[in-house]
Scaffold this motif. Sequence first.
Motif, PDB file in Angstrom:
ATOM      1  N   ARG A  23       0.646  -1.091   0.151  1.00 51.44           N
ATOM      2  CA  ARG A  23      -0.146   0.142   0.267  1.00 51.44           C
ATOM      3  C   ARG A  23       0.967   1.462  -0.151  1.00 51.44           C
ATOM      4  N   ARG A  24       1.872   1.291   0.800  1.00 49.13           N
ATOM      5  CA  ARG A  24       2.758   2.574   0.797  1.00 49.13           C
ATOM      6  C   ARG A  24       3.482   2.950  -0.080  1.00 49.13           C
ATOM      7  N   ARG A  25       3.842   1.721  -1.901  1.00 44.96           N
ATOM      8  CA  ARG A  25       4.747   1.904  -3.131  1.00 44.96           C
ATOM      9  C   ARG A  25       3.246   2.850  -3.599  1.00 44.96           C
ATOM     10  N   GLY A  26       2.247   2.140  -3.675  1.00 43.58           N
ATOM     11  CA  GLY A  26       1.325   2.320  -4.583  1.00 43.58           C
ATOM     12  C   GLY A  26       1.030   3.750  -3.709  1.00 43.58           C
ATOM     13  N   THR A  27       1.121   4.393  -2.343  1.00 41.83           N
ATOM     14  CA  THR A  27       0.436   5.627  -2.885  1.00 41.83           C
ATOM     15  C   THR A  27       1.507   6.081  -3.189  1.00 41.83           C
ATOM     16  N   VAL A  28       2.896   5.830  -3.146  1.00 40.79           N
ATOM     17  CA  VAL A  28       3.792   6.760  -3.430  1.00 40.79           C
ATOM     18  C   VAL A  28       4.009   6.863  -4.743  1.00 40.79           C
ATOM     19  N   SER A  29       3.712   5.412  -5.511  1.00 44.03           N
ATOM     20  CA  SER A  29       3.787   5.648  -6.767  1.00 44.03           C
ATOM     21  C   SER A  29       2.062   6.507  -7.687  1.00 44.03           C
ATOM     22  N   LEU A  30       1.696   7.046  -6.617  1.00 39.34           N
ATOM     23  CA  LEU A  30       0.719   7.328  -7.356  1.00 39.34           C
ATOM     24  C   LEU A  30       0.800   9.066  -7.086  1.00 39.34           C
ATOM     25  N   TRP A  31       1.383   9.438  -5.825  1.00 44.99           N
ATOM     26  CA  TRP A  31       1.097  11.276  -5.214  1.00 44.99           C
ATOM     27  C   TRP A  31       2.574  11.771  -5.736  1.00 44.99           C
ATOM     28  N   VAL A  32       3.714  10.794  -5.903  1.00 47.33           N
ATOM     29  CA  VAL A  32       4.469  11.820  -6.332  1.00 47.33           C
ATOM     30  C   VAL A  32       4.941  12.445  -7.905  1.00 47.33           C
ATOM     31  N   PRO A  33       4.265  11.330  -9.096  1.00 43.17           N
ATOM     32  CA  PRO A  33       4.558  11.552  -9.817  1.00 43.17           C
ATOM     33  C   PRO A  33       2.998  12.895 -10.291  1.00 43.17           C
ATOM     34  N   VAL A  34       2.332  12.829  -9.344  1.00 42.49           N
ATOM     35  CA  VAL A  34       1.170  13.689  -9.410  1.00 42.49           C
ATOM     36  C   VAL A  34       1.702  14.976  -9.197  1.00 42.49           C
ATOM     37  N   MET A  35       2.165  14.927  -7.436  1.00 41.95           N
ATOM     38  CA  MET A  35       2.958  16.757  -7.295  1.00 41.95           C
ATOM     39  C   MET A  35       4.051  17.139  -8.204  1.00 41.95           C
ATOM     40  N   LEU A  36       5.032  16.295  -8.408  1.00 37.81           N
ATOM     41  CA  LEU A  36       5.983  16.929  -9.323  1.00 37.81           C
ATOM     42  C   LEU A  36       5.606  17.560 -11.226  1.00 37.81           C
ATOM     43  N   LEU A  37       4.436  17.098 -11.594  1.00 38.88           N
ATOM     44  CA  LEU A  37       3.481  17.511 -12.263  1.00 38.88           C
ATOM     45  C   LEU A  37       3.115  18.671 -12.164  1.00 38.88           C
ATOM     46  N   ALA A  38       2.082  18.957 -11.311  1.00 33.71           N
ATOM     47  CA  ALA A  38       1.776  20.450 -10.683  1.00 33.71           C
ATOM     48  C   ALA A  38       3.176  21.117 -10.414  1.00 33.71           C
ATOM     49  N   PHE A  39       3.458  21.068  -9.752  1.00 36.75           N
ATOM     50  CA  PHE A  39       5.068  21.964  -9.711  1.00 36.75           C
ATOM     51  C   PHE A  39       6.022  22.370 -11.414  1.00 36.75           C
ATOM     52  N   LEU A  40       5.410  21.107 -11.975  1.00 41.62           N
ATOM     53  CA  LEU A  40       6.059  21.802 -13.708  1.00 41.62           C
ATOM     54  C   LEU A  40       4.780  22.757 -14.424  1.00 41.62           C
ATOM     55  N   GLN A  41       3.325  22.305 -13.875  1.00 39.58           N
ATOM     56  CA  GLN A  41       2.495  22.844 -14.712  1.00 39.58           C
ATOM     57  C   GLN A  41       2.473  25.011 -13.971  1.00 39.58           C
ATOM     58  N   VAL A  42       2.675  24.727 -12.651  1.00 39.95           N
ATOM     59  CA  VAL A  42       2.908  25.752 -12.242  1.00 39.95           C
ATOM     60  C   VAL A  42       3.848  27.438 -12.072  1.00 39.95           C
ATOM     61  N   ALA A  43       5.429  26.150 -12.091  1.00 44.46           N
ATOM     62  CA  ALA A  43       6.133  26.642 -12.308  1.00 44.46           C
ATOM     63  C   ALA A  43       6.521  27.490 -13.513  1.00 44.46           C
ATOM     64  N   GLY A  44       6.677  26.521 -14.731  1.00 43.55           N
ATOM     65  CA  GLY A  44       7.332  25.989 -15.897  1.00 43.55           C
ATOM     66  C   GLY A  44       5.444  27.096 -16.659  1.00 43.55           C
ATOM     67  N   SER A  45       4.323  27.599 -16.117  1.00 42.19           N
ATOM     68  CA  SER A  45       3.743  28.372 -17.130  1.00 42.19           C
ATOM     69  C   SER A  45       3.634  29.634 -16.209  1.00 42.19           C
ATOM     70  N   GLY A  46       4.393  30.568 -14.945  1.00 35.38           N
ATOM     71  CA  GLY A  46       4.433  31.737 -14.601  1.00 35.38           C
ATOM     72  C   GLY A  46       5.484  31.486 -15.194  1.00 35.38           C
ATOM     73  N   ALA A  47       6.863  31.245 -15.268  1.00 34.44           N
ATOM     74  CA  ALA A  47       7.445  31.324 -15.537  1.00 34.44           C
ATOM     75  C   ALA A  47       7.533  31.979 -17.679  1.00 34.44           C
ATOM     76  N   ALA A  48       6.650  31.614 -18.179  1.00 36.39           N
ATOM     77  CA  ALA A  48       6.198  31.480 -20.034  1.00 36.39           C
ATOM     78  C   ALA A  48       5.523  32.549 -19.385  1.00 36.39           C
ATOM     79  N   GLY A  49       4.743  32.899 -18.594  1.00 31.97           N
ATOM     80  CA  GLY A  49       3.659  33.845 -18.504  1.00 31.97           C
ATOM     81  C   GLY A  49       4.747  35.210 -18.974  1.00 31.97           C
ATOM     82  N   ARG A  50       5.546  35.461 -18.065  1.00 33.44           N
ATOM     83  CA  ARG A  50       6.371  36.784 -18.490  1.00 33.44           C
ATOM     84  C   ARG A  50       6.556  36.900 -19.456  1.00 33.44           C
TER      85      ARG A  50
END
Length: 428
Positions: A23-50
């Motif tokens: 269960r721990r492995r399943g939770t990590v494999s589900l949440w970690v990619p989503v958190m990395l993707l959220a950071f990429l979209q927020v940071a990348g779009s903020g930088a591109a918007g300038r």
Amino acid sequence: MTYEVQPGPPGGGSGPAPAGEWRRRGTVSLWVPVMLLAFLQVAGSGAAGRHQSVRVALDGPGYLLLLAGPALLLLRRRAPVPVAAGTAVVTLLYVVLGYPYGPVFAALVVAFFSAVAAGHRKGVLIVAAGAFAAHALVGLWLYRWLPPSGDTRASWTEVSGAAAWLAAVLAAAELFRVRRERIARERRERAEAERRRADEERLRIAQELHDVLAHSISLINVQAGVALALIDERPEQARTALTTIKAASKEALGEVRQVLGALRTPGSQAPRAPAPGLDRLPELVEQATAAGLRAEVAVEGERAALPPGADLAAFRIVQEALTNVVRHSGSRTARVRLSYRPGLFQVQVDDDGPAAARGETGGGNGLVGMRERAAALGGTVETGPRPDGGFRVRARIPLGGRSASGTSGTPAGNTTPHPAGPAAEEHS
């Protein structure tokens, strides 16, 4: 016997992981990619918007839309098509409201890949077609009523570019699905091949043990009966029978030890004694004589060395046939005929019968084992009563890839039992 080791969890380990660990492995494999993707979209779009002055600056709703796509991906395993549709709506709304372009499409790509990989190609195609139609409608006709005010009507080139980008994403997702299914299929085929090899090895060992033990124990049984009958009146003959029992049991133990020793020593360096062959036929004749059976051996054609597999099969077939005569026939004479022909070897064992009432009858594996040995080499075995009485075992083993019957019309491995009634089943 064959020992099988059950595979452990992915990534190695000596045993299955506890349920909490999975269960721990399943939770990590589900949440970690989503958190990395959220950071990429927020940071990348903020930088591109300038660098996109014509687009609307990111504000609270814009950041909320950037986080909504990755958040929906948390449900991608349970509802892949609805997640793909929801992510497409969020992404389209972000673009329509005029927020800066950037890695906002990453969540949409992941959602499409997940849904296609799960086998929902039709649903993803419908979602993709709807998203493209809405994008084209807004860009070509509804742009005047939507922010940003500085935007102009989209060109057909831009719309075509969006279509090409979407088609590329869908094609890549389909390739990913095909490759994933191929890997899973190859894994299943390898596992099935391993199971087949294990089954074949178990069958081979069972045949060897049956042939060794059935012959030796039958001989021991006969000699034990002789010893019991003569121990009081003719002790010297009883002593001879007991000596035969000792020799037969010693030989059987040696052969069983050889088979089991090959099992316990894995790898190609396992010590193996030479497999028995027709060069040991005089030993079989001697053992049959000790059991009170006279075996006559005749050879037709020019005697030649057989391939190891054919040599072992021929030896075991003669051994089993003589064992059956000792156990199930009233005849005290057996005739063994070896025929060497171009591309074909034939062995035939006859006795004059009749079938004896003593001993166990039926339920044995000897005849089946004979046929399986011959069939593994592309040959056949015929067994059954002779027209003039008695019983016959005839095996044909092709040499050099020719069929057992000498004609191309007989499939290799086909077994054609001699027409026989219940008497055939008495031999085991």
